[in-house]
Design an enzyme around this catalytic site. Structure first.
Site, PDB file in Angstrom:
ATOM      1  CE1 TYR A   1      -3.440  -2.616   0.041  1.00 16.65           C
ATOM      2  CE2 TYR A   1      -3.740  -2.140   2.059  1.00 16.65           C
ATOM      3  CZ  TYR A   1      -4.102  -2.953   1.151  1.00 16.65           C
ATOM      4  OH  TYR A   1      -5.073  -3.710   1.142  1.00 16.65           O
TER       5      TYR A   1
ATOM      6  CD1 TRP B   1     -10.468  -7.573  -0.586  1.00 10.07           C
ATOM      7  CD2 TRP B   1     -10.973  -5.770  -2.132  1.00 10.07           C
ATOM      8  NE1 TRP B   1     -10.300  -7.981  -1.698  1.00 10.07           N
ATOM      9  CE2 TRP B   1     -10.299  -7.134  -2.682  1.00 10.07           C
ATOM     10  CE3 TRP B   1     -11.093  -4.900  -2.795  1.00 10.07           C
ATOM     11  CZ2 TRP B   1     -10.134  -7.310  -4.081  1.00 10.07           C
ATOM     12  CZ3 TRP B   1     -10.907  -4.936  -4.268  1.00 10.07           C
ATOM     13  CH2 TRP B   1     -10.428  -5.981  -4.759  1.00 10.07           C
ATOM     14  CB  SER B   2     -13.804  -2.613  -2.573  1.00  8.03           C
ATOM     15  OG  SER B   2     -12.396  -1.838  -2.754  1.00  8.03           O
ATOM     16  CB  CYS B   3     -18.109  -3.098   1.884  1.00  9.02           C
ATOM     17  SG  CYS B   3     -17.278  -4.266   2.597  1.00  9.02           S
TER      18      CYS B   3
ATOM     19  N   GLY C   1     -17.570  -0.487  -3.463  1.00  9.03           N
ATOM     20  CA  GLY C   1     -17.006  -0.367  -4.631  1.00  9.03           C
ATOM     21  C   GLY C   1     -15.743   0.724  -4.939  1.00  9.03           C
TER      22      GLY C   1
ATOM     23  CG  PHE D   1     -20.460   7.293  -2.619  1.00 11.86           C
ATOM     24  CD1 PHE D   1     -21.327   7.430  -1.689  1.00 11.86           C
ATOM     25  CD2 PHE D   1     -19.197   6.417  -2.488  1.00 11.86           C
ATOM     26  CE1 PHE D   1     -21.340   6.844  -0.533  1.00 11.86           C
ATOM     27  CE2 PHE D   1     -19.215   5.888  -1.035  1.00 11.86           C
ATOM     28  CZ  PHE D   1     -20.276   5.952  -0.027  1.00 11.86           C
TER      29      PHE D   1
END
Ligand SMILES: NC(=O)c1ccc[n+]([C@@H]2O[C@H](COP(=O)([O-])OP(=O)(O)OC[C@H]3O[C@@H](n4cnc5c(N)ncnc54)[C@H](OP(=O)(O)O)[C@@H]3O)[C@@H](O)[C@H]2O)c1
Length: 298
Positions: A54, A210-212, A214, A219
């Site tokens: 990361y 992860w990335s619940c 998106g 949004f």
């Protein structure tokens, strides 16, 4: 906040986990990170998710500066980190192609680098970040056993693994893999149908999700307009926002998936953590799935 046992008596996580993938974009100094972790703890969020890769191999170092400043935080949190992905970047001058490395010595040295960066002497959990076609399960098992015997890593897991690859690695270990961290959301529903979550439920392994949201796309992306409309109407019935409804979608899974919050905005974290109190009806859950996919279940 509810806690979930990954290994009863040995390892539990908070139901909502805080992700630090985007930490290097949050414009925070070490003192701000300390405050952010403390505010998470006030909400009951103790579990933190990291990876060596990361921030182009700089995220763990940033988080480590916060632990250096406030060493008392270490015992109040669980640190999950990952290894195995390499890509060309300043920190890896000899790498010229994106690739995976899950050889014994590499895993051990990557975990030791994570410990140095994070200013800690142990990881609660180390995950193999991506399924690697060249993965030799015996070599991974050897690395895990060396790290565990040295007290450097307490528990191990995987990320983005198929059920078959999870079973392969598990077959070489005499201790349980504690999680498979997967992309799980209304907009990425593959694992709901390909047997992966069923396998984990069968073996009582708790996945991390992860990335619940998106990756933030829910949004604003045009393709998710129907999902936003559907979530807004369901949200009215629960007095809940779009992010809360979509977190509740993941929380409804019987495998007890643990959503990883990706936001660096404490108000949004607070809002998303409150999704644990929302219980969607079956019809609401399937409406969200249909709106996200654009077709009904058969
Ligand atoms: N194992 C893996 O391969 C893997 C892969 C990807 C991620 N992960 C882990 O999963 C964590 C979560 O992933 P993610 O960051 O993609 O999660 P996400 O929740 O899907 O997306 C987070 C993004 O959405 C934005 N966002 C959140 N709430 C919002 C709102 N109410 N309105 C507008 N924008 C909003 C955030 O911006 P703000 O910060 O401005 O709120 C952030 O940019 C990561 O931190 C990492 O720990 C693991």
């Amino acid at each position: 906040m509810q806690r979930v046992n990954l290994i009863p008596g040995q390892l539990s996580f908070s139901r909502m986990v805080q992700g630090y993938w985007r930490l290097t974009d949050w414009n925070m100094q070490a003192q701000d990170v300390v405050r952010f972790v403390e505010q998470g703890l006030e909400l009951g969020i103790t579990t933190t998710d990291h990876a060596d890769v990361y921030g182009a191999f700089s995220e763990e170092g940033m988080f480590g500066q916060a632990l250096k400043l406030a060493p008392g935080l270490r015992d109040k949190i669980e640190i999950v980190s990952k290894c195995g992905i390499l890509f060309p970047c300043e920190r890896l001058p000899d790498v010229n192609v994106v690739h995976y490395n899950n050889e014994t010595d590499y895993i051990v040295s990557a975990a030791e680098r994570s410990l140095r960066e994070l200013h800690t002497d142990y990881l609660d959990v180390l995950l193999i970040h991506r399924p690697d076609p060249l993965m030799d399960a015996d070599a991974v098992a050897e690395a895990f056993s060396r790290l565990q015997q040295a007290g450097k890593v307490k528990h191990f897991g995987v990320s983005n693994f198929s059920a078959a690859k999870f079973a392969l690695l598990q077959s070489r270990l005499d201790f349980p893999l504690v999680t498979n961290q997967l992309e799980i959301s209304a907009v990425h529903s593959d694992y709901l149908f390909d047997g992966n979550l069923d396998y984990l439920q069968q073996h009582r392994v708790v996945p991390m999700a992860w990335s619940c949201l998106g990756g933030g796309g829910v949004f604003h992306d045009f393709q998710y307009k129907a999902l936003r409309d559907c979530a807004a109407s369901i949200g009215e019935q629960h007095n809940a926002s779009l992010d809360q409804v979509l977190m509740a979608f993941v929380l409804a899974l019987p495998c007890q998936a643990l959503p990883i919050i990706g936001s660096g905005n404490i108000e949004r974290v607070r809002q998303q953590a409150a999704a644990v109190d929302i219980q969607l009806t079956r019809q609401q859950w399937f409406s969200l799935l249909e709106a996200a996919r654009g077709y009904t279940v058969p």
